[in-house]
Design an enzyme around this catalytic site. Structure first.
Site, PDB file in Angstrom:
ATOM      1  N   HIS A  50       0.997  -1.155  -0.080  1.00 34.34           N
ATOM      2  CA  HIS A  50      -0.120   0.008  -0.012  1.00 34.34           C
ATOM      3  C   HIS A  50       0.978   1.378   0.000  1.00 34.34           C
ATOM      4  O   HIS A  50       1.998   1.144   0.256  1.00 34.34           O
ATOM      5  CB  HIS A  50      -0.853   0.012   1.293  1.00 34.34           C
ATOM      6  CG  HIS A  50      -1.964  -1.036   1.252  1.00 34.34           C
ATOM      7  ND1 HIS A  50      -2.924  -0.869   2.200  1.00 34.34           N
ATOM      8  CD2 HIS A  50      -2.319  -1.994   0.507  1.00 34.34           C
ATOM      9  CE1 HIS A  50      -3.923  -1.806   1.749  1.00 34.34           C
ATOM     10  NE2 HIS A  50      -3.585  -2.446   0.831  1.00 34.34           N
ATOM     11  N   GLU A  52       1.376   3.684   2.123  1.00 30.17           N
ATOM     12  CA  GLU A  52       1.999   3.843   3.174  1.00 30.17           C
ATOM     13  C   GLU A  52       3.162   2.902   3.364  1.00 30.17           C
ATOM     14  O   GLU A  52       4.321   3.488   4.046  1.00 30.17           O
ATOM     15  CB  GLU A  52       1.073   3.984   4.615  1.00 30.17           C
ATOM     16  CG  GLU A  52      -0.026   4.772   4.419  1.00 30.17           C
ATOM     17  CD  GLU A  52      -1.228   4.499   3.741  1.00 30.17           C
ATOM     18  OE1 GLU A  52      -2.264   5.031   3.970  1.00 30.17           O
ATOM     19  OE2 GLU A  52      -1.237   3.366   2.849  1.00 30.17           O
ATOM     20  N   SER A  77      -7.328   7.760   4.023  1.00 29.04           N
ATOM     21  CA  SER A  77      -7.527   6.953   5.282  1.00 29.04           C
ATOM     22  C   SER A  77      -6.646   5.682   5.394  1.00 29.04           C
ATOM     23  O   SER A  77      -7.181   4.900   4.549  1.00 29.04           O
ATOM     24  CB  SER A  77      -8.953   6.924   5.701  1.00 29.04           C
ATOM     25  OG  SER A  77      -8.990   6.481   6.981  1.00 29.04           O
ATOM     26  N   CYS A  79      -5.609   1.900   6.085  1.00 31.24           N
ATOM     27  CA  CYS A  79      -6.320   0.683   6.514  1.00 31.24           C
ATOM     28  C   CYS A  79      -5.862   0.116   7.684  1.00 31.24           C
ATOM     29  O   CYS A  79      -5.061   0.537   8.274  1.00 31.24           O
ATOM     30  CB  CYS A  79      -5.931  -0.325   5.300  1.00 31.24           C
ATOM     31  SG  CYS A  79      -4.600  -1.141   5.245  1.00 31.24           S
ATOM     32  N   CYS A  82      -1.795  -0.709   7.353  1.00 27.49           N
ATOM     33  CA  CYS A  82      -0.909   0.540   7.536  1.00 27.49           C
ATOM     34  C   CYS A  82      -1.157   1.152   8.875  1.00 27.49           C
ATOM     35  O   CYS A  82      -0.215   1.830   9.289  1.00 27.49           O
ATOM     36  CB  CYS A  82      -1.377   1.347   6.448  1.00 27.49           C
ATOM     37  SG  CYS A  82      -1.151   0.814   4.786  1.00 27.49           S
TER      38      CYS A  82
END
Length: 145
Positions: A50, A52, A77, A79, A82
């Site tokens: 992802h 991040e 936002s 998950c 992360c």
């Protein structure tokens, strides 16, 4: 616009141009970007890259005190995965571009003492809204649906 959020948006756009999911992130320490990344699950055939996670990976191994004085910027936002990384490394602040298209674990981050700021950024919202419309199957795969 905040220059670091803009850098995260640039990362998100790179991901989209590469055929991936447009989510970008940067890790900032003392007002300097020390890690940047974007969602590369499609590009790398990865289960965990992802935005991040990619930014943290690209920052490399850092002393704990660096994480504890850093800010993570992300276009969307975060998950559960992360969020766990933020908590594991003690990152005290997360700045989120938007949570309209997906609301992750913001409440959990806050409950654990992380400062969470949602920018409601139109670029971030528009980027994800269009992507979800164009690629619903890929989006659902990314969020585990």
């Amino acid at each position: 616009m905040d220059k670091h959020l803009q850098a995260a948006i640039e990362e998100a756009k790179k991901g989209l141009q590469e055929g991936g999911i447009p989510i970008g992130s940067v890790l900032v320490h003392e007002d300097k970007i020390i890690g940047r990344g974007h969602n590369r699950r499609v590009q790398k055939g990865s289960t965990i890259l992802h935005g991040e996670m990619d930014a943290l990976e690209n920052a490399g191994r850092l002393p704990a005190n660096v994480y504890k004085k850093s800010v993570l910027y992300t276009t969307l936002s975060p998950c559960s995965m992360c969020t766990g990384a933020v908590l594991l490394y003690g990152i005290p602040k997360v700045i989120i571009g938007e949570n309209v298209t997906f609301k992750g674990e913001e409440a959990f981050l806050s409950s654990r003492g992380v400062e969470v700021i949602v920018m409601d950024d139109k670029q971030c919202i528009d980027l994800m809204t269009q992507f979800i419309k164009d690629q619903p199957t890929l989006w659902n795969e990314d969020i585990g649906k």
